[in-house]
Design a protein around this motif. Structure first.
Motif, short mmCIF file in Angstrom:
data_model
loop_
_atom_site.label_atom_id
_atom_site.label_comp_id
_atom_site.label_asym_id
_atom_site.label_seq_id
_atom_site.Cartn_x
_atom_site.Cartn_y
_atom_site.Cartn_z
N GLU A 384 98.38 14.04 29.40
CA GLU A 384 97.75 12.80 29.83
C GLU A 384 98.49 12.14 30.98
OE1 GLU A 384 99.01 9.08 27.24
OE2 GLU A 384 98.24 10.65 25.95
N SER A 387 97.50 13.46 34.91
CA SER A 387 96.25 13.18 35.59
C SER A 387 96.53 12.55 36.95
CB SER A 387 95.39 12.24 34.75
OG SER A 387 94.31 11.77 35.49
N ARG A 390 96.28 8.82 37.11
CA ARG A 390 97.27 8.05 36.35
C ARG A 390 98.65 8.11 36.98
NH1 ARG A 390 95.21 10.51 31.40
NH2 ARG A 390 93.60 9.19 30.52
N ASP A 411 90.90 3.69 29.25
CA ASP A 411 91.95 4.69 29.39
C ASP A 411 92.56 5.03 28.04
OD1 ASP A 411 93.88 6.39 30.47
OD2 ASP A 411 95.28 4.75 30.84
N THR A 414 90.37 7.40 26.24
CA THR A 414 89.79 8.42 27.12
C THR A 414 89.04 9.47 26.32
OG1 THR A 414 91.34 8.17 28.96
CG2 THR A 414 90.41 10.34 28.64
N ASN A 415 89.64 9.92 25.22
CA ASN A 415 89.01 11.00 24.46
C ASN A 415 87.71 10.56 23.79
OD1 ASN A 415 89.85 9.58 22.12
ND2 ASN A 415 91.77 10.71 22.05
N ASP A 418 85.53 8.79 28.01
CA ASP A 418 85.40 9.53 29.25
C ASP A 418 84.10 10.33 29.21
OD1 ASP A 418 85.60 11.18 31.48
OD2 ASP A 418 87.75 11.50 31.23
N TRP A 505 82.85 8.46 35.90
CA TRP A 505 84.08 7.76 36.27
C TRP A 505 84.54 8.22 37.65
CZ3 TRP A 505 87.89 7.72 31.46
CH2 TRP A 505 87.37 6.85 30.49
N ARG A 508 90.12 10.08 35.90
CA ARG A 508 90.69 9.80 34.58
C ARG A 508 91.45 8.49 34.61
NH1 ARG A 508 92.10 15.59 32.03
NH2 ARG A 508 90.74 16.83 33.36
N GLY A 510 90.04 5.68 32.95
CA GLY A 510 89.12 4.57 32.76
C GLY A 510 88.54 4.00 34.03
N ARG A 583 95.42 11.65 25.27
CA ARG A 583 94.35 11.75 26.27
C ARG A 583 94.32 13.10 26.94
NH1 ARG A 583 96.91 6.13 28.20
NH2 ARG A 583 96.69 5.17 26.18
#
Length: 584
Positions: A384, A387, A390, A411, A414-415, A418, A505, A508, A510, A583
């Motif tokens: 996570e 990304s 991020r 965020d 996310t799982n 997203d 989106w 990644r 959010g 995530r």
């Protein structure tokens, strides 16, 4: 999208179209000579008896859980913190009912929101912000940013005090110490790869030993006259940091290190449970940690225009440079042309926008990890942080303040939220540049094979390049890739896209958008390199256009590189049972 983030979830997805293959190596305790996947050695392993600066800096970051991924880089970019205790207000202790600190180490910014009760029972609240060399107080988060109302009070006299609070923090101190060893302010560097073994001083950072404890002395970034001295405990945790600037001495003490993230997102970044700040001997803050969020959530601190006008900045903040491997480019090769324009036709290879970070596999197990640790569990937790949106050098779009917490919530889940988790296409601009391009004198065809660190599946666009305007169908026919028209500006192909569905989106983390989003993409070929620029406009949710850094992709001479096999389907199963915030 990969299956990397679903190991600890009780819901499953059958994903046949994933393009990113990960090979896991057997995990084991941190030891000399530990090998990575396939026998590839780790970037750096200190000798068991090493007491030089390089070994100490590595063990410091390693012990605190800051080094992630197989290449073990510092991946802690932001931090959300909540605590309780007391702080001083006008010389008197004020008992906290709220304390939330949001820190972005890459942008030298921090927002602290607190409310407390004075000894006489009176309530007091404030929001303290620092961003680079600007400091101010505000009565509502993001006051005077975009349409957000509120009062802003410039605070030029506390800029240094607030910057010190960032760089003397448990994670900030090792970052500042590493920064002091190099002329370039590296973001995401493995401290064991920056300089040679056996040294006690490198650049402005030096090491000594006192009573068997390592003591690291380093400058505070952005404050030339400030010097910090950090004492580490037996586990190489930040125990004490003393910062001297002029006649002011600020001392920070730390203890009770744990992973204070909520139980749904434990990723092994350790933070102090007890913190005390003293200035010239007087206690300013005495905090006990309630919760942290170290999953690289959304933290921004745009400077209000009134603050910029009121504070005359002298000096400058070091500009962070992402530590990454640049692709090999040959811009001197002849640029093929199709009529009057460069020919973009070809197979194009690229890495994630973060650079060549995702080398596969997980990091070795650290000394503080339990018997359940493995490279596979570490990789699941670490992914996570990799990304691009991020941690990478794409920057962050500046949302209107009323959406900041929404981005964090998306965020954190996310799982669950997203759109790629429900098998929707990535869309534009999340797809990134195309993998294969076919060009004629009237149009271009783009074929995508997934982007954004492995997510998505095959999509394509056929785009006219004759300079036409958007058709009337763009007013009602919204799509994942938008209604796109192209034109040539000299040797640059400019694509203009509108009419997007708001269910995708931007990336990644959010990064949502509205159906009013407008995307401009620019492609320029120089030899075997393709330069890709993107600007995202969305006045519904963004304060200003989001201009992404130029991304460079390279031509792949392998004629089979662009061949695409049938990928199969994407299937969602048990979506309603997401039980973790690890995530993907």
């Amino acid at each position: 999208m990969t299956e990397l983030g679903v190991h600890t979830m009780s819901f499953r997805r059958t994903i046949i179209w994933v393009a990113l293959a990960i090979v896991f190596a057997a995990g084991g305790p941190f030891r000399v000579g530990a090998q990575g996947r396939g026998g590839v050695p780790e970037p750096y392993t200190p000798a068991a008896d090493a007491k030089d600066l390089k070994a100490v800096l590595f063990r410091w970051m390693w012990g605190m859980g800051m080094l992630k991924g197989h290449d073990e880089r510092d991946m802690v970019a932001t931090l959300e913190y909540q605590g309780k205790g007391t702080l001083q207000v006008n010389g008197q202790p004020c008992t906290l009912t709220k304390y939330r600190a949001s820190t972005n180490y890459q942008t030298f910014s921090q927002r602290i929101q607190y409310a407390c009760t004075r000894p006489n029972g009176e309530m007091y609240s404030n929001i303290e912000v620092v961003s680079g060399l600007y400091a101010w107080n505000e009565d509502t988060p993001g006051a005077q940013i975009g349409p957000t109302k509120g009062k802003v009070t410039p605070m030029p006299d506390v800029v240094q005090e607030r910057l010190v609070r960032i760089w003397a923090s448990p994670q900030g101190a090792p970052k500042a110490a590493v920064a002091g060893t190099t002329e370039t302010f590296w973001l995401g560097a493995n401290p064991g790869t920056l300089f040679a073994d056996g040294l006690a001083k490198v650049g402005q950072t030096s090491l000594s030993w006192e009573a068997g404890k390592p003591v690291v002395t380093f400058p505070i970034p952005g404050i030339p006259e400030a010097t910090a001295t950090a004492t580490l405990d037996a586990k190489y945790m930040t125990e004490r940091v003393v910062v001297k600037r002029g006649s002011t001495t600020t001392e920070f003490s730390y203890g009770d290190y744990q992973d204070w993230n909520n139980p749904l997102n434990k990723i092994g970044v350790l933070y102090a449970g007890k913190m005390m700040e003293r200035q010239n001997g007087a206690v300013l803050r005495d905090l006990t940690t309630s919760m942290t969020e170290t999953g690289n959530v959304y933290v921004v601190a745009p400077v209000p225009a009134s603050v910029q006008a009121a504070i005359k900045v002298t000096g400058q903040i070091p500009r962070g440079v992402m530590a990454k491997t640049e692709p090999k480019l040959n811009k001197s090769a002849p640029t093929p042309r199709l009529g009057a324009h460069p020919d973009l036709t070809g197979n194009w290879s690229f890495t994630d926008w973060i650079g060549n970070y995702m080398t596969g596999g997980g990091r070795r197990c650290g000394p503080g990890q339990g018997p359940d640790c493995s490279r596979q569990t570490n990789q699941t937790e670490d992914f996570e942080l990799y990304s691009p949106s991020r941690f990478g050098n794409t920057g962050r779009p500046t949302y209107k303040p009323e959406y900041w917490d929404k981005v964090q919530e998306l965020d954190m889940w996310t799982n669950k939220y997203d759109p790629v988790m429900t098998c929707q296409p990535l869309g534009v601009p999340r797809e990134g540049p195309p993998r294969r391009i076919y060009q004629t004198d009237k149009d271009v065809t783009f074929i995508y094979t997934g982007g954004d660190a492995g997510g998505g599946y095959g999509e394509y666009r056929v785009i006219p390049t004759d300079g036409r305007a958007h058709g009337k169908e763009a007013e009602f026919d919204i799509t994942y890739l938008g209604d796109t028209v192209g034109r040539w500006e000299g040797d640059t192909l400019v694509l203009d896209a509108v009419a997007f569905t708001d269910s995708t989106w931007l990336g990644r983390g959010g990064f949502f958008h509205s159906d009013k989003m407008h995307v401009i993409e620019r492609f320029r070929r120089e030899g075997d390199a393709l330069l890709y620029d993107v600007t995202v406009e969305d006045p519904e949710v963004l304060v200003e256009p989001w201009v992404l850094p130029t991304r460079t992709v390279v031509r792949n001479p392998n004629p089979d590189a662009g061949l695409i096999r049938e990928r199969g389907n994407c299937e969602v199963q048990e979506f309603g049972h997401a039980a973790s915030q690890i995530r993907h």
